[in-house]
Structure formats: structure tokens, C-alpha cells
Scaffold this active site. Structure first.
Site, PDB file in Angstrom:
ATOM      1  CG  ASP A   1      -2.217   0.823   0.901  1.00 22.75           C
ATOM      2  OD1 ASP A   1      -2.163   1.688   0.006  1.00 22.75           O
ATOM      3  OD2 ASP A   1      -3.244   0.627   1.576  1.00 22.75           O
TER       4      ASP A   1
HETATM    5  C1  NOJ Z   1      -4.078   3.918   0.244  1.00 25.63           C
HETATM    6  C2  NOJ Z   1      -5.255   3.012   0.343  1.00 25.63           C
HETATM    7  O1  NOJ Z   1      -5.204   2.254   1.538  1.00 25.63           O
HETATM    8  C3  NOJ Z   1      -5.381   2.046  -0.822  1.00 25.63           C
HETATM    9  O2  NOJ Z   1      -6.595   1.362  -0.723  1.00 25.63           O
HETATM   10  C4  NOJ Z   1      -5.270   2.794  -2.114  1.00 25.63           C
HETATM   11  O3  NOJ Z   1      -5.434   1.899  -3.192  1.00 25.63           O
HETATM   12  C5  NOJ Z   1      -3.933   3.508  -2.160  1.00 25.63           C
HETATM   13  N1  NOJ Z   1      -3.870   4.456  -1.079  1.00 25.63           N
HETATM   14  C6  NOJ Z   1      -3.700   4.218  -3.481  1.00 25.63           C
HETATM   15  O4  NOJ Z   1      -4.480   5.322  -3.600  1.00 25.63           O
END
Ligand code: NOJ
Length: 760
Positions: free
Chosen positions: A300
């Protein structure tokens, strides 16, 4: 000229096809996603041309910075891009923007390897559908699959290859802002929806469909147990037993694998002391070895760097070592791989084989998408124009809005507001004319203003009707004045019925948006009280990203329709329900608590050694509260309709299931009211005695059936040994012999039709 480089690779590829060895072998440790030898050879051919640094570049993802959702790393990725050291970019929207970056990668770098473009296409790209948990309330898998397909088609027409969806995190805590993005609290329903969404995005379960220009790679997230964050606080620790992890939280992630999901995202949280991003047990032992997953895992957003504040890595370099050795193939925006992996390989802390296989997994996806054949194949202005927000997509969106709405209360059949009844209806509330909040979190930027407000939807649907509307805002989402109250009360007094639209700002749910008080904002409650004092009947439409504490509203308001954040067609789809053009069929996928103190409250809880005796709920020394019932306000699976239903004649074809056998359950379902409607019939079981404690109820089947007024239908479910299996005391998945209870029900608290059977 520059394109020649790219073509050269292809020529080399073809040459190498004939002399490459079998790379997808136990020796390399790589098992390809496709299992296609020809593609494996092509992947290896490209890999054989790459330097170590270039391979690491494939493992590095950067954000294009103009639609970011978290802290931005200081590194500017342009120099990496020009050196061919970028594998993937996200948040780069618009065909022009993507083309510019792809041109650099393909035409200006040594090998010309195309970039994988990603985006958070969560509940639609330009046609925004209801927020995922809202849509899950439709219990309509075909619809859910279709909306994911449409989202993929629009995104792919705009140059994107990969969506960071579906989120399949089970959650039992409505304080957590991201419940809006999942499918609720149940592993069985969550698994079915995970599959539907993956198949929708990827065009089915066959890898060959990834090459179609109307599909995208899906990403099951956030692996694992992100939804189990303690106290409903985002990014927080998850402490849970392996039994709970495997029996409750893991099934939807595994279902995504069964649907052949191309990628997973590692979650931010630590679980039982190990951050998921550094968990070899999760990323390799479970994902790769147990489930045989063959795609790739992305971290993530700065999830690898966060191993430092988690306290398991000394610095970013150490974090990169932990993550890559755990089995995370791509670093999202953290720059840890691009900066440190080469050194780590040279120091012998990371093997070259690990890098090779990570690069292979990423390259293979680029081959499957057809990017090596034509890196610009998703960049077609005409296709984009012809695809985005097609009328057919809008129609599906409107239907999805209606099907997602859950009717929680409807005293004296206040709803629907019939078009032919000459009524004066006061339209009031912060959400009545709002369009900005209706899309909830995550939609493509710039489209919020396009969403149809409830006010507009009502004007359209009730055009030329006998109903007369008047309007006053009454309050904003968080502010009220005596002037605004007086205006609203005046309008209300001059009406036969008050229709009030309230709820949450879209920023109050979603990522990093958790709450400790999940009641309506005090300003909105004040308005409701003032309206209540007029003595007029009130119907409340609620737009929110989570189950709210509606105890006061349940006591004081005549009708409540939970509309969630419905997206582009919000106002129209909800007006269809209010007018009775669509009879509500939504059923809750998360229990609604009576108060925050009850959380977590979920239907598939354990019995405890001292369960409450519901014949004497005040009995002492029981697992209960002194100041609140233990039951939720509205249970899982609950939702009303403008008609009523009955379930009768529930029969089992046998009461003993042999190992490997099957039990067939039949039931008669009847629409006992005066209008056509749809019933979601739910099959629950309870394993009465087992080696570990089992839930008091578990969903094991459901069917949504349309029934004309007065009509009856026979429906059928079946249960096999596999459906009874769970992770037992030895952590093996199997069904244990013994007695089971079974219910065919309208919701999780409906015990009307209870039967028993036995597994021999
Ligand atoms: C953080 C989030 O937890 C995740 O779900 C998302 O895909 C990413 N940011 C990218 O934006």
C-alpha cells in the site's frame, strides 16, 4: 526511430522463444499466472535483456501526484522514468497524460518496456455506482459484477490497466471509515461479492480476457485483516486469533484468488505483532504456497516505509529487505526498492532470484494486457468518448441505486409517496439538494457536480404528478441556526408529509476518516427534533458511508430509507424507490448498532458460556449490558419492502448428511402483500458442538427472487460437507460430525423456520 528499440525487443523475444529454457519451473521458483509456455518464454526473453537495476525498476511504482491519497514522497520520479526504472504509475489520469508518460517509457528508454497504469477505480470510473458496501446491500451478484465490468470498461477506455479494487476486508466496526468500501461483516457474502467484482473487472476468470481492451487487472485488498483495526481506527493494529483470521477474515481474499485475481495489495496494519507488509507468513506461506497465487503483490501507499514507525525496521533499507523477502513484489510510492534493493542484493541480503521472479510476475501482466504488442492500445480518444457514461451505463447505475437502498422502517406504510395522491410534501435537509457528497469516496475527480441530487431526481420522477413539493434546507451537515430551523418548520407545517434528507459528508468516511460518535451530527438531530415537534409524519432518507447509530430516529421517525452514497444517479434511483416505481429490496450487510458501546456487534458472534436467556433477558450473570440490549438495532440481512413475505414449508430431503454427501433444502416463499417485490431468502446454519466454538449463526446461501403480489414460488438450497467445513482445533479445514441447526430466514435474527440435521 525510437520505436525501433521496442520492435527490437520483440524481435529478440521471438528469437529467444525458441532457445529459452523452461523458466516456470521449481528451479526458478516462478509459476506463471497464465501457465502459457509461450508467454513464459517471452517474459524470460525480456528478463534476460535486463540489468538488475532495470528489474528493480519494474518493482517500483510512483504516483503521478495529481490525485494523491496520502503523503507524497519527495522523490521526483521523472529521472527514473527516463532511465527505464519505473514499472508502474498510478493517479495518472487522462489519455494525454498517460500517453506522455508511456511515450517516455517506450520510446526514450533502453528497453522500451511499457508502464502499467493504475488507479483507484473503486465504485465506478466516471459513471459512479453506489459505494461498495451500499451496492453489496443489493445481494445481487449479477448487478455487482456488471457494475465492476462497466467501471473496467470506462477505465480501460481512458488508458488505465489496473484498478486497486475490490476491497474485500471484512469489518465489524462501523466507526472505521472504510466500511463503505467493503462488502460488510459476513465472510460468505463477502466471498461471493469478491468473486463477482474480480470477474467483473477482469472480464471473467480466464487470463485471456485481460487482453480485451474493456478489462483491467483487479487488486484484492488489503491483505490481510485491515478491517479488523482495533477500536475502528484506521491503520490500527489487528489482534486476532488464527481461527478468526482464517474462518472470518481470509475467505473473501481467498475467493478473489479463486476468481483468478491478478494482484493483491498488502495492508498497512500489523497483525498479531507483524505488519502485513513484512509478513512472510501472509505473503508467501498463505498466498503463494497455500493458495497458489501466481500474480504479484503491491504494497500500500508508502506501506514499506511504514515498517520503520511500526518498529520492525531500522530504516527504509531494512524495510525494503523485509518487504521483498516477505513476498511484496512492488513498492507503491515509497522508493525503497529503487533506492536500496540493488545494494541489498550485492550485500547478499536479498537474492537475485527474488528480484527475477518479482520482475517476471510484473512483466507477465504487461504481456497479458497486450502492452508489449502495442503499449498505446488503451489510449484511444474515440473509444473513450464512445464509452464513458454511456446511457446504458447510467441506466444500470440508476438501477443499482434503487437496489442498494435499504428500507429500515416504514410505519403505517408512509412510503411510497404515490404519484397519484394529492399530497403536499415538504422537502427538507442538508442532503436534499446536495450533489457533492453523493459519490462518497474515491470517484474520478471533477465529476461530483454531475451527480443527480435527490431534489432533482424527485422533480423528474414526480413530473406531472398530483404531489406538490415545497423546500427548505433546514441545516447544513454540521450547522444550524434558529432562522434555518424556523424556515424548515414553516414549510413543514404547511405540508402533509415531511421528506427529510440527511447524513454524512463524504469526508467523514473512507480512508483515515473514522468516528467515535456515529450518530447524525448534532445540527441534524436538532432539525429532526424540531420537525418532529410539528407532529407531521416524517420520512427520512439517509446518505452515509457507514451504519449509523439510529436509535433516536428509530424511536421518533416514521419511515427511514438508508440510501448510502449512491453515486452519479443517486437522486433518480432514490426517487424511484420513494415513488414506488421500484420496491425496495436491499438488505443490510452490516448490523446497525444501538450505540457505540455495543461495537463490535455482528450476527455471527459466539454463544459464550453464559448467553443471554431471551425469555429472561435481565437474568443475572449473563453476557449482557446493564444499560443496553445486546442485540443490534437492525440485524444483518434485514430490510423492509412495500410488500410482505412469508417463508413456509421448509423441508430437508434428508436429516443425515453422509461424508461427501449433500442435503437439499426446499422452501415456499410467498409475497403476502399487494405489490410486486423481491425477497432475499437467507440460509443460515449453526454447528452445535465442535472442537472450537462456532458462531451462533452462519450464512451459507441466499437467493434474491422476484414475486408478484400474492405469488408463491418454491426455492431450493443445497449444503455439502464443504459448506460445513471450518478451521478446527488443529487448524485444519474440515467439517466435524455432529448436529447442526438450520434456518431459512428473512434476516439473521429471524428464527421462524428452524430445522436440524446431522453430519455423520
Ligand atoms: C491507500 C489506500 O489504503 C489504498 O486502498 C489505495 O489503493 C492507495 N492508497 C492508493 O491510492
Amino acid at each position: 526511430m525510437a520505436k525501433l528499440k521496442f520492435i527490437n525487443i520483440l524481435i529478440l523475444t521471438v528469437i529467444l522463444v525458441n532457445c529459452s529454457t523452461d523458466s516456470s519451473s521449481p528451479k526458478s521458483g516462478w509459476k506463471s499466472f497464465s501457465g502459457d509456455k509461450n508467454i513464459e518464454h517471452k517474459v524470460d526473453s525480456v528478463l534476460s535483456l535486463m540489468t538488475l537495476e532495470e528489474k528493480i525498476g519494474q518493482m517500483s511504482q510512483f504516483s503521478a501526484n495529481w490525485s494523491v491519497t496520502g503523503p507524497v514522497m519527495p522523490d521526483d520520479f521523472q529521472p527514473y522514468l527516463e532511465k527505464g526504472l519505473v514499472g508502474s504509475i498510478f493517479n495518472a489520469v487522462t489519455i494525454d497524460g498517460i500517453r506522455k508518460m508511456q511515450e517516455i517509457a517506450v520510446e526514450k528508454t533502453r528497453l522500451g518496456i511499457p508502464i502499467l497504469f493504475a488507479y483507484d477505480v473503486i465504485h465506478g470510473y466516471k459513471t459512479i455506482f453506489p459505494m461498495p458496501m451500499g451496492e453489496a446491500c443489493s445481494w445481487n451478484l449479477e448487478l455487482i459484477k456488471r457494475t465492476a465490468q462497466i467501471a473496467a470498461e470506462e477505465a480501460a477506455a481512458d488508458g488505465l490497466h489496473w484498478t486497486f479494487a475490490p476491497m474485500v476486508d471484512i469489518s465489524r466496526d462501523p466507526r472505521w471509515g472504510r466500511v463503505m468500501e467493503g462488502a460488510g461483516e459476513d465472510p460468505f457474502l463477502g466471498s461471493a461479492i469478491a468473486k463477482a467484482r474480480v470477474e467483473g473487472f477482469q472480464g471473467g476468470t480466464d487470463w485471456r480476457s485481460l487482453k480485451e481492451t474493456n478489462t483491467v487487472l483487479a487488486c484484492a485488498k488489503h491483505f490481510a485483516a485491515y478491517g479488523a483495526a482495533e477500536s475502528g481506527r484506521d491503520y490500527n493494529t489487528a489482534e486476532l486469533s488464527e481461527h478468526t483470521l482464517r474462518n472470518v477474515y481470509l475467505p473473501p481474499y481467498e475467493a478473489a484468488k479463486e476468481a483468478n485475481v491478478a494482484t493483491y495489495m498488502a495492508s498497512f496494519n500489523d497483525m498479531n505483532g507483524v505488519p502485513a507488509t513484512a509478513s512472510k507468513w501472509l505473503m508467501t506461506d498463505i498466498l503463494r504456497k497455500e493458495w497458489d497465487f501466481r500474480g504479484f503483490v503491491v504494497s500500500d501507499y508508502t506501506g514499506i516505509n511504514e515498517l520503520v514507525p511500526h518498529g520492525v525496521a531500522e530504516d527504509d533499507k531494512h524495510a525494503a529487505q523485509l518487504a521483498v523477502n516477505a513476498g511484496v513484489e512492488m513498492d507503491m510510492t515509497g522508493s525503497t526498492y529503487i533506492k536500496y534493493l540493488k545494494e541489498l542484493v550485492e550485500e547478499g541480503k536479498v537474492s537475485e532470484k527474488t528480484i527475477d521472479n518479482a520482475a517476471r510476475r510484473i512483466l507477465e501482466m504487461k504481456f497479458l494486457l497486450g502492452l508489449f504488442d502495442d503499449p498505446y492500445r488503451y489510449l484511444d480518444e474515440n473509444r473513450s468518448k464512445a464509452t464513458i457514461q454511456k446511457p446504458e451505463f447510467m441506466k444500470t447505475a440508476r438501477k443499482a441505486v434503487s437496489e442498494s437502498a435499504v428500507l429500515l422502517k416504514n410505519n403505517n406504510n408512509l412510503l411510497p409517496i404515490r404519484k397519484d395522491s394529492p399530497k403536499k410534501v415538504a422537502l427538507i435537509g442538508a442532503m436534499m439538494k446536495d450533489s457533492i457528497n453523493l459519490n462518497g469516496e474515491w470517484q474520478g475527480r471533477g465529476d461530483r457536480n454531475q451527480s443527480v441530487s435527490l431534489f432533482k431526481g424527485l422533480q423528474e420522477v414526480y413530473q406531472n404528478s398530483a404531489v406538490q413539493f415545497s423546500y427548505a434546507q433546514g441545516c447544513t451537515l454540521n450547522e444550524i441556526s434558529s432562522k434555518s430551523i424556523n424556515e424548515a418548520v414553516a414549510v413543514a407545517k404547511n405540508s402533509d408529509l415531511i421528506l427529510v434528507a440527511l447524513g454524512e459528508d463524504f469526508n467523514w468516511s473512507g480512508e483515515a476518516a473514522c468516528l467515535t460518535d456515529i450518530r447524525l451530527h448534532a445540527a441534524q438531530r436538532e432539525l429532526l427534533q424540531a420537525l418532529k415537534n410539528t407532529g407531521k409524519p416524517i420520512a427520512l432518507v439517509l446518505f452515509s458511508g457507514r451504519p449509523l447509530d439510529l436509535s433516536w430516529e428509530n424511536e421518533n421517525i416514521d419511515a427511514i430509507l438508508q440510501a448510502w452514497f449512491p453515486g452519479t444517479q443517486a437522486g433518480r434511483g432514490i426517487a424511484d424507490v420513494l415513488a414506488g416505481d421500484y420496491n425496495p429490496s436491499g438488505r443490510l450487510v452490516m448490523s446497525f448498532p444501538r450505540n457505540v458501546g455495543q461495537i463490535p456487534v455482528y450476527y455471527n458472534q459466539k454463544n459464550t458460556g453464559r448467553p443471554v436467556n431471551f425469555d429472561n433477558p435481565q437474568g443475572d450473570y449473563r453476557s449482557k449490558y446493564e444499560d443496553s440490549p445486546i442485540t443490534p438495532l437492525y440485524p444483518f440481512g434485514y430490510g423492509l419492502s412495500y410488500t410482505t413475505f412469508s417463508i413456509s414449508d421448509v423441508k430437508l430431503d434428508k436429516t443425515v448428511m453422509e461424508r461427501g454427501g449433500k442435503i437439499t433444502i426446499t422452501a415456499k416463499i410467498t409475497n403476502t402483500g399487494n405489490v410486486d417485490g423481491e425477497l432475499v431468502t437467507q440460509l443460515y446454519i449453526r454447528d452445535l458442538v465442535a472442537s472450537v466454538t462456532r458462531p451462533v449463526k452462519e450464512l451459507k446461501g441466499f437467493q434474491k427472487t422476484a414475486l408478484k403480489a400474492g405469488e408463491s414460488k418454491q426455492i431450493q438450497f443445497s449444503l455439502t460437507e464443504k459448506d460445513l467445513a471450518f478451521f478446527d482445533i488443529t487448524m485444519e479445514r474440515k467439517a466435524e460430525a455432529g448436529k447442526f441447526k438450520l434456518w431459512v430466514a428473512q434476516h439473521a435474527a429471524d428464527n421462524t423456520n428452524e430445522l436440524e440435521f446431522e453430519l455423520k
